[in-house]
Design a protein around this motif. Structure first.
Motif, PDB file in Angstrom:
ATOM      1  N   SER A  18       0.765  -1.273  -0.058  1.00 24.61           N
ATOM      2  CA  SER A  18      -0.088  -0.068   0.205  1.00 24.61           C
ATOM      3  C   SER A  18       0.725   1.271  -0.037  1.00 24.61           C
ATOM      4  O   SER A  18       2.013   1.259   0.431  1.00 24.61           O
ATOM      5  CB  SER A  18      -0.948  -0.066   1.312  1.00 24.61           C
ATOM      6  N   ARG A  98      -8.629   4.230  -0.715  1.00 21.71           N
ATOM      7  CA  ARG A  98      -7.823   3.083  -1.468  1.00 21.71           C
ATOM      8  C   ARG A  98      -6.591   2.835  -0.535  1.00 21.71           C
ATOM      9  O   ARG A  98      -5.593   2.344  -1.349  1.00 21.71           O
ATOM     10  CB  ARG A  98      -7.637   3.495  -3.025  1.00 21.71           C
ATOM     11  N   GLY A 100      -4.969   0.900   1.958  1.00 25.19           N
ATOM     12  CA  GLY A 100      -4.834  -0.489   2.805  1.00 25.19           C
ATOM     13  C   GLY A 100      -3.925  -0.593   4.026  1.00 25.19           C
ATOM     14  O   GLY A 100      -4.060  -1.308   4.763  1.00 25.19           O
ATOM     15  N   GLY A 106      -9.406   1.085   3.569  1.00 23.53           N
ATOM     16  CA  GLY A 106      -9.104  -0.171   2.829  1.00 23.53           C
ATOM     17  C   GLY A 106      -9.633  -0.873   1.557  1.00 23.53           C
ATOM     18  O   GLY A 106     -10.046  -2.077   1.284  1.00 23.53           O
ATOM     19  N   THR A 108      -8.992  -1.901  -1.220  1.00 20.31           N
ATOM     20  CA  THR A 108      -7.816  -2.156  -2.044  1.00 20.31           C
ATOM     21  C   THR A 108      -8.206  -3.558  -2.453  1.00 20.31           C
ATOM     22  O   THR A 108      -9.051  -4.439  -1.793  1.00 20.31           O
ATOM     23  CB  THR A 108      -6.484  -2.555  -1.020  1.00 20.31           C
ATOM     24  N   GLN A 109      -7.640  -4.209  -3.559  1.00 21.28           N
ATOM     25  CA  GLN A 109      -7.972  -5.303  -4.074  1.00 21.28           C
ATOM     26  C   GLN A 109      -7.402  -6.554  -3.302  1.00 21.28           C
ATOM     27  O   GLN A 109      -6.281  -6.800  -2.992  1.00 21.28           O
ATOM     28  CB  GLN A 109      -7.237  -5.565  -5.532  1.00 21.28           C
ATOM     29  N   PRO A 110      -8.532  -7.519  -2.848  1.00 22.59           N
ATOM     30  CA  PRO A 110      -8.107  -8.728  -1.996  1.00 22.59           C
ATOM     31  C   PRO A 110      -7.954  -9.908  -2.925  1.00 22.59           C
ATOM     32  O   PRO A 110      -8.271  -9.817  -4.021  1.00 22.59           O
ATOM     33  CB  PRO A 110      -9.429  -8.781  -1.345  1.00 22.59           C
ATOM     34  N   ARG A 231      -9.840  -7.307   8.333  1.00 20.19           N
ATOM     35  CA  ARG A 231      -9.446  -6.147   7.870  1.00 20.19           C
ATOM     36  C   ARG A 231      -8.018  -5.927   7.924  1.00 20.19           C
ATOM     37  O   ARG A 231      -7.169  -5.640   6.868  1.00 20.19           O
ATOM     38  CB  ARG A 231     -10.141  -4.886   8.196  1.00 20.19           C
ATOM     39  N   SER A 236      -7.503  -5.215   3.438  1.00 20.70           N
ATOM     40  CA  SER A 236      -8.454  -4.743   2.769  1.00 20.70           C
ATOM     41  C   SER A 236      -9.751  -5.053   3.271  1.00 20.70           C
ATOM     42  O   SER A 236      -9.840  -5.984   4.041  1.00 20.70           O
ATOM     43  CB  SER A 236      -8.475  -5.513   1.464  1.00 20.70           C
ATOM     44  N   TRP A 238     -12.714  -5.968   2.073  1.00 22.53           N
ATOM     45  CA  TRP A 238     -13.496  -6.657   1.226  1.00 22.53           C
ATOM     46  C   TRP A 238     -13.751  -7.897   1.746  1.00 22.53           C
ATOM     47  O   TRP A 238     -14.766  -8.495   2.007  1.00 22.53           O
ATOM     48  CB  TRP A 238     -13.015  -6.792  -0.283  1.00 22.53           C
TER      49      TRP A 238
END
Length: 257
Positions: A18, A98, A100, A106, A108-110, A231, A236, A238
């Protein structure tokens, strides 16, 4: 915690880097936006409920029955409060969305395994938490207000309530509790205290929806702890969202049983 190799879905060396975290949410703004979300629910719910009653008195044969009207009010209230709250979060903390890191929200792409692992935890949490609640509650029945409403509504409206209960509600709550609040606590007290305190707050704020039944709170605290851990561990939001959504999905099955 982040480098613990015991959990293969979360290997530290595959996590995306990140950018350096910006200053995270502050105390006043975090508390205000949390209060704003619940105040919006209270205000929108009261206003829409009054409108529903007025229309029922004016057009008694042209509006749905009371149970169905209440579910419509809940759908519009939660959707409206979520939309306004997420707009406020985006406006205030847009650069952190965006991020993380500890100070970020958070988004962000998991990794796919992280989402799957979060979903599994979301099913395990209510099963384990339900046993704990049953132990504490004894013979007392435990039910949330929204579940009571759904039980008395037409099946079509129960289905219409599903996206709000499974997708919309968890999204805004994850942004508030595992986004803003967790970031605030992590940057000041570290991960352990942040997970503990944010989970306790998450459980306690649901007391009104539980009718003040304190023995149902530990179940929600457990869900909050799982989500907060996800998290922190995945960097992330997600996986935590997947956990929360899976938990709510399991709860809504009772509406159709």
């Amino acid at each position: 915690m982040a480098n613990d190799p015991a959990f293969p879905p979360f290997p530290a060396d595959t996590l995306p880097e990140s950018p350096p975290s910006r200053p995270g949410p502050g105390w006043v703004e975090t508390i205000l936006i949390l209060l704003a979300y619940f105040a919006l629910q209270f205000g929108l719910g009261g206003g829409l409920g009054l409108l529903s009653q007025t229309l029922a008195r004016a057009f008694p044969n042209a509006v749905p029955v009371e149970a169905d009207r209440l579910v419509i009010v809940v759908i519009l209230t939660l959707a409206g409060a979520a939309a306004i709250t997420l707009a406020l979060v985006t406006r205030r903390w847009g650069p952190l969305l965006r991020d993380g890191g500890p100070a970020g929200i958070g988004f962000t792409q998991p990794d796919g395994w992280q989402i799957l692992f979060g979903s599994v935890l979301g099913i395990v949490a209510p099963l384990a938490g339900g046993l704990l609640t049953q132990l504490l509650a004894g013979d007392h029945e435990v039910s949330q207000a929204v579940s009571t409403l759904a039980d008395n509504a037409h099946v079509g409206l129960r289905i219409a309530l599903l996206p709000v209960a499974i997708l919309v509600g968890p999204l805004v709550e994850e942004v508030l509790f595992r986004g803003a609040l967790l970031a605030l606590l992590r940057t000041r007290f570290g991960d352990g205290w942040a997970i503990t305190v944010s989970s306790l707050v998450f459980g306690v704020v649901h007391l009104p929806d539980l009718g003040g039944l304190w023995y149902a709170v530990p179940n929600l605290v457990l869900v909050g702890a799982f989500c907060a851990w996800l998290r922190v561990r995945s960097r992330s939001i997600w996986p935590a969202y997947a956990c929360h959504a899976a938990n709510n999905s399991l709860a809504t099955m009772a509406w159709f049983s």
